[in-house]
Design a protein around this motif. Structure first.
Motif, mmCIF file in Angstrom:
data_model
loop_
_atom_site.group_PDB
_atom_site.id
_atom_site.type_symbol
_atom_site.label_atom_id
_atom_site.label_comp_id
_atom_site.label_asym_id
_atom_site.label_seq_id
_atom_site.Cartn_x
_atom_site.Cartn_y
_atom_site.Cartn_z
ATOM 1 N N ARG B 110 4.658 -9.160 5.378
ATOM 2 C CA ARG B 110 6.146 -9.557 5.495
ATOM 3 C C ARG B 110 6.850 -8.373 5.376
ATOM 4 O O ARG B 110 6.396 -7.485 4.448
ATOM 5 C CB ARG B 110 6.656 -10.750 4.929
ATOM 6 C CG ARG B 110 7.937 -11.343 5.016
ATOM 7 C CD ARG B 110 8.259 -12.646 4.263
ATOM 8 N NE ARG B 110 7.140 -13.459 4.522
ATOM 9 C CZ ARG B 110 7.183 -14.088 5.693
ATOM 10 N NH1 ARG B 110 8.192 -14.177 6.704
ATOM 11 N NH2 ARG B 110 6.347 -15.055 5.825
ATOM 12 N N LEU B 111 8.129 -8.181 5.730
ATOM 13 C CA LEU B 111 8.869 -6.992 5.327
ATOM 14 C C LEU B 111 9.313 -7.247 3.887
ATOM 15 O O LEU B 111 10.396 -7.728 3.594
ATOM 16 C CB LEU B 111 10.199 -6.720 6.278
ATOM 17 C CG LEU B 111 10.302 -5.592 7.300
ATOM 18 C CD1 LEU B 111 8.829 -5.478 7.740
ATOM 19 C CD2 LEU B 111 11.205 -5.935 8.342
ATOM 20 N N CYS B 112 8.467 -6.590 2.970
ATOM 21 C CA CYS B 112 8.756 -7.055 1.461
ATOM 22 C C CYS B 112 7.930 -6.104 0.734
ATOM 23 O O CYS B 112 6.622 -6.038 1.114
ATOM 24 C CB CYS B 112 8.195 -8.624 1.538
ATOM 25 S SG CYS B 112 7.594 -9.137 0.039
ATOM 26 N N GLY B 113 8.588 -5.498 -0.687
ATOM 27 C CA GLY B 113 7.913 -4.829 -1.334
ATOM 28 C C GLY B 113 7.784 -3.236 -0.626
ATOM 29 O O GLY B 113 8.062 -2.859 0.430
ATOM 30 N N PRO B 114 7.592 -2.276 -1.540
ATOM 31 C CA PRO B 114 7.350 -0.779 -1.428
ATOM 32 C C PRO B 114 6.398 -0.327 -0.387
ATOM 33 O O PRO B 114 6.859 0.402 0.288
ATOM 34 C CB PRO B 114 7.295 -0.572 -2.844
ATOM 35 C CG PRO B 114 7.479 -1.308 -3.929
ATOM 36 C CD PRO B 114 7.126 -2.693 -3.071
ATOM 37 N N GLU B 115 5.244 -1.103 -0.474
ATOM 38 C CA GLU B 115 4.420 -0.467 0.731
ATOM 39 C C GLU B 115 5.008 -0.388 1.962
ATOM 40 O O GLU B 115 4.765 0.201 2.836
ATOM 41 C CB GLU B 115 3.083 -1.661 0.667
ATOM 42 C CG GLU B 115 2.156 -1.040 -0.242
ATOM 43 C CD GLU B 115 0.804 -1.806 -0.366
ATOM 44 O OE1 GLU B 115 0.884 -2.880 0.576
ATOM 45 O OE2 GLU B 115 -0.134 -1.676 -1.265
ATOM 46 N N VAL B 116 5.513 -1.730 2.257
ATOM 47 C CA VAL B 116 6.117 -2.187 3.686
ATOM 48 C C VAL B 116 7.236 -1.047 3.894
ATOM 49 O O VAL B 116 7.506 -0.549 4.944
ATOM 50 C CB VAL B 116 6.568 -3.536 3.949
ATOM 51 C CG1 VAL B 116 6.956 -3.645 5.104
ATOM 52 C CG2 VAL B 116 5.232 -4.291 3.373
ATOM 53 N N ALA B 117 8.282 -1.005 2.775
ATOM 54 C CA ALA B 117 9.249 -0.020 2.802
ATOM 55 C C ALA B 117 8.674 1.264 3.145
ATOM 56 O O ALA B 117 9.469 1.963 4.098
ATOM 57 C CB ALA B 117 10.053 -0.065 1.575
ATOM 58 N N ALA B 118 7.747 1.948 2.585
ATOM 59 C CA ALA B 118 7.297 3.352 3.046
ATOM 60 C C ALA B 118 6.255 3.269 4.054
ATOM 61 O O ALA B 118 5.208 3.769 4.065
ATOM 62 C CB ALA B 118 6.535 3.784 1.662
ATOM 63 N N LYS B 119 6.821 2.507 5.207
ATOM 64 C CA LYS B 119 5.716 2.212 6.264
ATOM 65 C C LYS B 119 5.846 3.735 7.271
ATOM 66 O O LYS B 119 6.767 4.356 7.386
ATOM 67 C CB LYS B 119 5.807 1.030 7.080
ATOM 68 C CG LYS B 119 7.214 0.789 7.991
ATOM 69 C CD LYS B 119 7.412 -0.495 8.452
ATOM 70 C CE LYS B 119 8.603 -0.768 8.908
ATOM 71 N NZ LYS B 119 9.102 -2.104 9.213
ATOM 72 N N GLY B 120 4.640 3.756 7.903
ATOM 73 C CA GLY B 120 4.717 5.100 8.813
ATOM 74 C C GLY B 120 3.439 5.032 9.423
ATOM 75 O O GLY B 120 2.896 3.761 9.964
ATOM 76 N N SER B 121 3.018 6.246 9.696
ATOM 77 C CA SER B 121 1.460 6.216 10.471
ATOM 78 C C SER B 121 0.599 5.616 9.604
ATOM 79 O O SER B 121 -0.406 5.154 10.247
ATOM 80 C CB SER B 121 1.463 7.697 11.061
ATOM 81 O OG SER B 121 1.465 8.510 9.875
ATOM 82 N N ASN B 122 0.518 5.978 8.278
ATOM 83 C CA ASN B 122 -0.439 5.346 7.554
ATOM 84 C C ASN B 122 0.061 4.651 6.583
ATOM 85 O O ASN B 122 0.145 4.722 5.307
ATOM 86 C CB ASN B 122 -1.097 6.650 7.003
ATOM 87 C CG ASN B 122 -0.253 7.551 6.189
ATOM 88 O OD1 ASN B 122 1.117 7.443 6.132
ATOM 89 N ND2 ASN B 122 -0.979 8.476 5.545
ATOM 90 N N ASN B 123 0.603 3.348 6.976
ATOM 91 C CA ASN B 123 1.106 2.442 6.072
ATOM 92 C C ASN B 123 -0.011 1.661 5.274
ATOM 93 O O ASN B 123 -0.939 1.134 5.892
ATOM 94 C CB ASN B 123 1.694 1.314 6.972
ATOM 95 C CG ASN B 123 2.453 0.009 6.070
ATOM 96 O OD1 ASN B 123 2.260 0.198 4.966
ATOM 97 N ND2 ASN B 123 2.626 -0.955 6.766
ATOM 98 N N PRO B 124 -0.079 1.850 3.854
ATOM 99 C CA PRO B 124 -1.019 1.398 3.073
ATOM 100 C C PRO B 124 -1.303 -0.233 3.344
ATOM 101 O O PRO B 124 -2.587 -0.794 3.109
ATOM 102 C CB PRO B 124 -0.629 1.549 1.731
ATOM 103 C CG PRO B 124 0.541 1.966 1.635
ATOM 104 C CD PRO B 124 0.802 2.445 3.376
#
Lengths: 135, 135
Positions: B110-124
DNA sequence: ATATTATTTCAACGACCATTGAATCATTGT
DNA sequence: ACAATGATTCAATGGTCGTTGAAATAATAT
């Protein structure tokens, strides 16, 4: 030819604990929310309107029966993500689907009681009509 | 074209009570026995090895949530027969089958938490591999 | 009427459980 | 080091629930 069906299903150990875990309104809502996607508990708190500690408690119950997995955020370890364990879900789904299958339910009276003992051309047990439930 | 699926399922009032009723080892065994056919409580007592009063208690719980019906013997009114209500069973079966369907479970974060906030080509979050459960 | 059979109700005990508020832990930012 | 944030743990409370033994119904048989 008639389709064969096993009428005696054994009950795996996991089933009762899992049913117990889902047999609570809050936990069922939490699980339903997780079925819509992986989520962090902060989002669930806000979405479901539950206090953080209560949510944490219920998430632990769901985790302990194996329905839910959790992991920490890789960039900010304070956040924890929760996700449905699809392997366990599939197992539960399959078993319940078989167990509760209406087509499997045998409505014939068992050899039991005076009605059946006095069976013949006009067996009262065979002719009895059960009330139908209106939904 | 992809099959459409509703991801937001509402939870009917009956579900939680029914899950509660089934979330007990003895009641689940009783219900499993009734799924094999209509039965009288004397037979169930013997078959399941439960005291008569305890069996009566559990049968009442199953009856009160609508899972089971009962009627008296037509030739000897002392005997009572118990039967699964197939209408209720079908309802529960259908709902649970849809609700717990693994194919319905969305595993996307879900759109939730820092990981998703820092999404891009290499979203952890997108690359993370959850542990698989061994059954 | 009395006894017998099938089943339910009653009272009571102990265990479990959902909820709450306060305290604690774990991790990150300053 | 210190404060701030996300989340868990702890202790306590009130309620529910499964189990048990004894008493009570309901219906039939003698």
């Amino acid at each position: 030819m008639q389709k064969e069906m096993a009428d005696n299903v054994d009950i795996p150990e996991i089933i009762v604990p899992v049913l117990k875990a889902l047999a609570d309104p809050n936990r069922l809502r939490i699980f339903a929310a997780l079925l819509r996607g992986t989520s962090c508990s902060g989002w669930l708190t806000e979405e479901l309107g539950l206090p953080a500690n209560l949510l944490s408690h219920h998430l632990r119950v769901l985790r302990e029966v194996g329905l839910v997995q959790d992991r920490r955020d890789s960039v900010d370890g304070r956040w924890i993500y929760y996700q449905v364990d699809v392997v366990v879900l599939a197992l539960i789904h399959q078993w319940l689907s078989t167990f509760l299958d209406p087509d499997r339910a045998a409505l014939q009276p068992r050899l039991c009681g005076p009605e059946v003992a006095a069976k013949g051309s006009n067996n009262p047990a065979a002719n009895f009509v059960w009330e139908t439930t209106t939904i």
